[in-house]
Motif scaffolding. Structure first.
Motif, PDB file in Angstrom:
ATOM      1  N   TYR A 389      31.780  16.496  -8.465  1.00 15.41           N
ATOM      2  CA  TYR A 389      31.944  15.098  -8.069  1.00 15.41           C
ATOM      3  C   TYR A 389      31.751  14.927  -6.564  1.00 15.41           C
ATOM      4  O   TYR A 389      32.137  15.776  -5.770  1.00 15.41           O
ATOM      5  CB  TYR A 389      33.343  14.584  -8.438  1.00 15.41           C
ATOM      6  CG  TYR A 389      33.673  14.687  -9.897  1.00 15.41           C
ATOM      7  CD1 TYR A 389      32.886  14.053 -10.856  1.00 15.41           C
ATOM      8  CD2 TYR A 389      34.773  15.429 -10.324  1.00 15.41           C
ATOM      9  CE1 TYR A 389      33.186  14.157 -12.205  1.00 15.41           C
ATOM     10  CE2 TYR A 389      35.083  15.540 -11.666  1.00 15.41           C
ATOM     11  CZ  TYR A 389      34.281  14.904 -12.607  1.00 15.41           C
ATOM     12  OH  TYR A 389      34.572  15.004 -13.938  1.00 15.41           O
ATOM     13  N   LEU A 390      31.141  13.812  -6.223  1.00 15.30           N
ATOM     14  CA  LEU A 390      30.991  13.395  -4.836  1.00 15.30           C
ATOM     15  C   LEU A 390      31.532  11.977  -4.749  1.00 15.30           C
ATOM     16  O   LEU A 390      31.112  11.093  -5.497  1.00 15.30           O
ATOM     17  CB  LEU A 390      29.509  13.441  -4.435  1.00 15.30           C
ATOM     18  CG  LEU A 390      29.157  13.066  -3.000  1.00 15.30           C
ATOM     19  CD1 LEU A 390      29.801  14.011  -2.011  1.00 15.30           C
ATOM     20  CD2 LEU A 390      27.628  13.076  -2.831  1.00 15.30           C
ATOM     21  N   GLU A 391      32.494  11.722  -3.852  1.00 15.35           N
ATOM     22  CA  GLU A 391      33.209  10.444  -3.859  1.00 15.35           C
ATOM     23  C   GLU A 391      33.387   9.903  -2.441  1.00 15.35           C
ATOM     24  O   GLU A 391      33.575  10.660  -1.484  1.00 15.35           O
ATOM     25  CB  GLU A 391      34.587  10.654  -4.490  1.00 15.35           C
ATOM     26  CG  GLU A 391      35.509   9.453  -4.410  1.00 15.35           C
ATOM     27  CD  GLU A 391      36.921   9.798  -4.851  1.00 15.35           C
ATOM     28  OE1 GLU A 391      37.862   9.202  -4.309  1.00 15.35           O
ATOM     29  OE2 GLU A 391      37.091  10.661  -5.732  1.00 15.35           O
ATOM     30  N   ILE A 392      33.328   8.601  -2.313  1.00 19.93           N
ATOM     31  CA  ILE A 392      33.803   7.916  -1.103  1.00 19.93           C
ATOM     32  C   ILE A 392      35.101   7.220  -1.475  1.00 19.93           C
ATOM     33  O   ILE A 392      35.164   6.476  -2.459  1.00 19.93           O
ATOM     34  CB  ILE A 392      32.796   6.876  -0.592  1.00 19.93           C
ATOM     35  CG1 ILE A 392      31.537   7.570  -0.042  1.00 19.93           C
ATOM     36  CG2 ILE A 392      33.415   6.039   0.518  1.00 19.93           C
ATOM     37  CD1 ILE A 392      30.524   6.603   0.530  1.00 19.93           C
ATOM     38  N   GLY A 393      36.139   7.480  -0.717  1.00 23.15           N
ATOM     39  CA  GLY A 393      37.427   6.867  -1.036  1.00 23.15           C
ATOM     40  C   GLY A 393      38.273   6.660   0.199  1.00 23.15           C
ATOM     41  O   GLY A 393      37.967   7.177   1.279  1.00 23.15           O
ATOM     42  N   ASP A 394      39.328   5.869   0.067  1.00 24.88           N
ATOM     43  CA  ASP A 394      40.265   5.602   1.172  1.00 24.88           C
ATOM     44  C   ASP A 394      41.538   6.416   0.951  1.00 24.88           C
ATOM     45  O   ASP A 394      42.322   6.098   0.057  1.00 24.88           O
ATOM     46  CB  ASP A 394      40.592   4.107   1.251  1.00 24.88           C
ATOM     47  CG  ASP A 394      39.400   3.285   1.693  1.00 24.88           C
ATOM     48  OD1 ASP A 394      38.823   2.573   0.844  1.00 24.88           O
ATOM     49  OD2 ASP A 394      39.030   3.389   2.870  1.00 24.88           O
ATOM     50  N   TYR A 395      41.730   7.432   1.760  1.00 25.91           N
ATOM     51  CA  TYR A 395      42.905   8.298   1.655  1.00 25.91           C
ATOM     52  C   TYR A 395      43.690   8.194   2.963  1.00 25.91           C
ATOM     53  O   TYR A 395      43.255   8.686   4.011  1.00 25.91           O
ATOM     54  CB  TYR A 395      42.486   9.748   1.389  1.00 25.91           C
ATOM     55  CG  TYR A 395      41.942   9.961  -0.001  1.00 25.91           C
ATOM     56  CD1 TYR A 395      42.751  10.470  -1.010  1.00 25.91           C
ATOM     57  CD2 TYR A 395      40.613   9.634  -0.313  1.00 25.91           C
ATOM     58  CE1 TYR A 395      42.257  10.667  -2.301  1.00 25.91           C
ATOM     59  CE2 TYR A 395      40.114   9.815  -1.594  1.00 25.91           C
ATOM     60  CZ  TYR A 395      40.942  10.334  -2.576  1.00 25.91           C
ATOM     61  OH  TYR A 395      40.454  10.513  -3.841  1.00 25.91           O
ATOM     62  N   THR A 396      44.830   7.526   2.899  1.00 23.84           N
ATOM     63  CA  THR A 396      45.618   7.265   4.109  1.00 23.84           C
ATOM     64  C   THR A 396      46.903   8.080   4.160  1.00 23.84           C
ATOM     65  O   THR A 396      47.726   7.869   5.058  1.00 23.84           O
ATOM     66  CB  THR A 396      45.962   5.760   4.188  1.00 23.84           C
ATOM     67  OG1 THR A 396      46.678   5.382   3.001  1.00 23.84           O
ATOM     68  CG2 THR A 396      44.710   4.911   4.319  1.00 23.84           C
ATOM     69  N   ASP A 397      47.090   8.997   3.218  1.00 19.09           N
ATOM     70  CA  ASP A 397      48.301   9.826   3.250  1.00 19.09           C
ATOM     71  C   ASP A 397      48.234  10.791   4.432  1.00 19.09           C
ATOM     72  O   ASP A 397      47.163  11.039   5.008  1.00 19.09           O
ATOM     73  CB  ASP A 397      48.432  10.610   1.944  1.00 19.09           C
ATOM     74  CG  ASP A 397      47.217  11.466   1.660  1.00 19.09           C
ATOM     75  OD1 ASP A 397      47.297  12.685   1.828  1.00 19.09           O
ATOM     76  OD2 ASP A 397      46.151  10.899   1.291  1.00 19.09           O
ATOM     77  N   ASP A 398      49.382  11.319   4.814  1.00 18.60           N
ATOM     78  CA  ASP A 398      49.473  12.180   6.000  1.00 18.60           C
ATOM     79  C   ASP A 398      48.561  13.391   5.917  1.00 18.60           C
ATOM     80  O   ASP A 398      48.020  13.849   6.936  1.00 18.60           O
ATOM     81  CB  ASP A 398      50.918  12.645   6.202  1.00 18.60           C
ATOM     82  CG  ASP A 398      51.851  11.506   6.592  1.00 18.60           C
ATOM     83  OD1 ASP A 398      51.324  10.473   7.053  1.00 18.60           O
ATOM     84  OD2 ASP A 398      53.076  11.656   6.426  1.00 18.60           O
ATOM     85  N   GLU A 399      48.389  13.922   4.714  1.00 16.77           N
ATOM     86  CA  GLU A 399      47.589  15.148   4.564  1.00 16.77           C
ATOM     87  C   GLU A 399      46.108  14.894   4.810  1.00 16.77           C
ATOM     88  O   GLU A 399      45.410  15.751   5.357  1.00 16.77           O
ATOM     89  CB  GLU A 399      47.779  15.727   3.159  1.00 16.77           C
ATOM     90  CG  GLU A 399      46.992  17.018   2.921  1.00 16.77           C
ATOM     91  CD  GLU A 399      47.163  17.549   1.515  1.00 16.77           C
ATOM     92  OE1 GLU A 399      46.527  18.565   1.184  1.00 16.77           O
ATOM     93  OE2 GLU A 399      47.934  16.954   0.731  1.00 16.77           O
ATOM     94  N   HIS A 400      45.603  13.700   4.447  1.00 14.38           N
ATOM     95  CA  HIS A 400      44.166  13.484   4.453  1.00 14.38           C
ATOM     96  C   HIS A 400      43.656  12.468   5.470  1.00 14.38           C
ATOM     97  O   HIS A 400      42.451  12.402   5.703  1.00 14.38           O
ATOM     98  CB  HIS A 400      43.705  13.035   3.055  1.00 14.38           C
ATOM     99  CG  HIS A 400      43.898  14.068   1.992  1.00 14.38           C
ATOM    100  ND1 HIS A 400      44.821  13.919   0.970  1.00 14.38           N
ATOM    101  CD2 HIS A 400      43.307  15.272   1.806  1.00 14.38           C
ATOM    102  CE1 HIS A 400      44.776  14.988   0.194  1.00 14.38           C
ATOM    103  NE2 HIS A 400      43.873  15.814   0.667  1.00 14.38           N
ATOM    104  N   ILE A 401      44.529  11.689   6.076  1.00 11.30           N
ATOM    105  CA  ILE A 401      44.065  10.616   6.946  1.00 11.30           C
ATOM    106  C   ILE A 401      43.192  11.136   8.092  1.00 11.30           C
ATOM    107  O   ILE A 401      42.247  10.478   8.519  1.00 11.30           O
ATOM    108  CB  ILE A 401      45.265   9.797   7.511  1.00 11.30           C
ATOM    109  CG1 ILE A 401      44.759   8.624   8.361  1.00 11.30           C
ATOM    110  CG2 ILE A 401      46.184  10.676   8.314  1.00 11.30           C
ATOM    111  CD1 ILE A 401      43.934   7.607   7.614  1.00 11.30           C
TER     112      ILE A 401
END
Length: 531
Positions: A389-401
């Motif tokens: 999978y290849l994805e564009i997404g909004d990840y705002t959690d501390d681990e990924h921001i």
């Protein structure tokens, strides 16, 4: 479990375990090469490099320095190290050479360098031979016992048998199965590097190579030596595993064995052709009709027992990387004609893929997205890569921001799937100064968007051997313990072998020198997928 599937699974597992066992020996040999090159660097500096001016010399000037004589004390220092070589023929040959100079009370700097190089390479070859022989002896003994144990497990009862006699083990070790005994190959590899170092010295003097540059070039030669050593030890391990299996089969009363190749796209043409062939044990010849047929061979042999039903064997779908069952009597040639049951992402056309779960409003420029897609395609051109999978997404959690891209292991009903996420929410995509600061920081290995992709795609490569989430979790735990200090500040802070691998890939692509231990880590987990 069907007889055929049982024995293929057991044989594959034993070979895999034996190859894993010799990994420790390979690392020990790598360390020997590192130490040898460091010691040789010190000798070259003392005997030659301090007499060479920066900026280069003419060939006449370089040869004049090489003709100068050295002191008797320096001859004594070289002679003392020769005494540590355990191979009597090699030791006497070198001692005879140095003694001829000693009694003349004169030896030129060139002659001293030649002897010093020969000595150092003889020391490392001598150590490699001892390490390899010790490993091979253990492989033969362990493989024989485990093959017998597997037979008892399948039959459901214990039968008595004797350990493999030491005489037979010595005969197997002494066999010249491939045209040249492994001990001669070890000394031959050392002599090749020896000649390359001698050429390197004269060329370096004329070009004005400094001591630091020489050290880097010696490191490359050490890398060639360790690759040749690993190539040899892994191939010989397959040979000794096969020989132990043949001895165990004979002890069980078996008369024939079947050649079994791995059903995946990495299998060699020789093993594809030999797959399924039945060989009389008395006619078995490694390199001809039983493994190994080539360097790094992964094929195995199993007993042929008449009257037992053969039902199935495992194959790996080249499109999905998942294992599935095929008829036990299906050969590689027949398997290769089957249509693929699933299609994976065509990385050659990755620029045109539709991204899963695209964000409504992307913060990336078209150039940035294309850079990511093109780099994934570039990885796919170099490596046998499976990206699910290849994805564009909004990840705002501390681990990924703070991560512009990241690798994620997807759990699909217990099956492992790989995903690369372009994190639209990461502020780096909009704030170019933040991106420039990241690329300029010595803390990270990455220096470009392409480097970020290579870092994350190395995770995809590393874990794509996994089929289930359980396998992924186990491998993740194993890799964490393989961390090696010094690759980058980020990798050191993570204390995780997977991050050390990812940062090392980037360092390597940007031309930085890597230690032999780090190079081996890449060979073991990433370079195995190179096309």
């Amino acid at each position: 479990m069907a007889y055929e599937d049982y024995w293929i699974s057991r044989a594959d597992g034993r070979l895999s375990d034996q190859q894993e066992y010799v990994t420790a020996s390979i690392l020990e040999i790598n360390q020997a090469y590192e130490e040898a090159m460091k010691e040789l660097q010190r000798k070259i500096d003392r005997l030659f490099w301090r007499f060479v001016l920066e900026g280069g010399m003419t060939e006449q000037e370089a040869r004049a320095i090489l003709k100068q004589t050295i002191s008797a004390k320096e001859i004594d220092d070289i002679r003392q190290q020769l005494e540590t070589i355990t191979d009597p023929a090699i030791r006497q040959q070198l001692l005879k050479q140095i003694d001829a100079f000693y009694y003349q009370s004169r030896i030129s700097r060139q002659e001293a360098l030649q002897v010093a190089i020969q000595t150092q390479m003889s020391v490392v070859a001598d150590r490699e031979l001892a390490i390899s022989t010790r490993a091979y002896t253990s492989v033969i003994k362990e493989e024989y016992l485990r093959s017998m144990f597997d037979a008892q497990q399948y039959m459901g009862f214990a039968f008595s048998f004797q350990e493999l006699p030491e005489k037979v083990i010595h005969q197997i070790l002494a066999e010249n199965w491939s045209g040249k005994h492994y001990s001669r190959r070890i000394w031959g590899n050392a002599q090749v590097i020896n000649r390359e170092i001698e050429k390197l010295l004269l060329k370096g003097a004329m070009l004005g190579t400094n001591s630091r540059q020489l050290a880097k070039q010696l490191g490359k030669l050490a890398g060639s030596g360790t690759y040749a050593a690993e190539r040899l030890i892994r191939t010989e391990t397959t040979y000794f595993t096969t020989m132990a299996d043949l001895e165990a089969s004979k002890a069980r009363g078996t008369r024939q064995v079947r050649f079994v190749a791995t059903l995946d796209t990495r299998t060699s043409p020789e093993c594809r052709e030999a797959d399924g062939s039945i060989v009389n044990i008395e006619d078995a010849k490694p390199g001809k009709n039983v493994p190994p047929l080539h360097p790094f061979c992964r094929s195995v042999i199993i007993d042929v027992v008449r009257g037992l039903v053969h039902k199935a064997r495992k194959a790996r779908n080249p499109a999905t990387g998942k294992n599935y069952l095929v008829p036990a009597d299906m050969t590689y040639r027949e398997w290769g004609k089957l249509p693929l049951v699933e299609k994976r992402l065509d990385l050659g056309q990755v620029k045109g893929v539709t991204l899963q779960h695209p964000a409504d409003k992307t913060n990336l420029s078209r150039e940035q997205i294309n850079a990511v897609k093109q780099t994934i395609a570039d990885v796919g051109k170099e490596y046998d890569l499976k990206l699910d999978y290849l994805e564009i997404g909004d990840y705002t959690d501390d681990e990924h921001i703070g991560a512009p891209l990241f690798f994620h292991a997807e759990d699909e009903d217990g099956q492992y799937r790989s995903k690369l996420v372009i994190n639209n929410a990461c502020p780096i995509w909009k704030n170019l100064s933040l991106m420039e600061d990241m690329f300029a920081s010595p803390y990270f290995a990455v220096q470009s968007i392409e480097d970020i992709v290579w870092h994350e795609m190395s995770h995809v490569l590393t874990f794509q051997v996994c089929n289930t989430m359980e396998e992924y979790i186990q491998m993740e735990e194993t890799l964490r313990l393989k961390h090696i200090d010094g690759v980058s500040g980020y990798a050191d802070s993570c204390r995780d072998g997977a991050e050390a691998i990812a940062e090392a890939i980037v360092r390597k692509r940007n031309g930085y020198a890597l230690s032999l231990r780090v190079k081996y880590l890449l060979e073991q987990f990433v370079e195995v997928w190179r096309k």
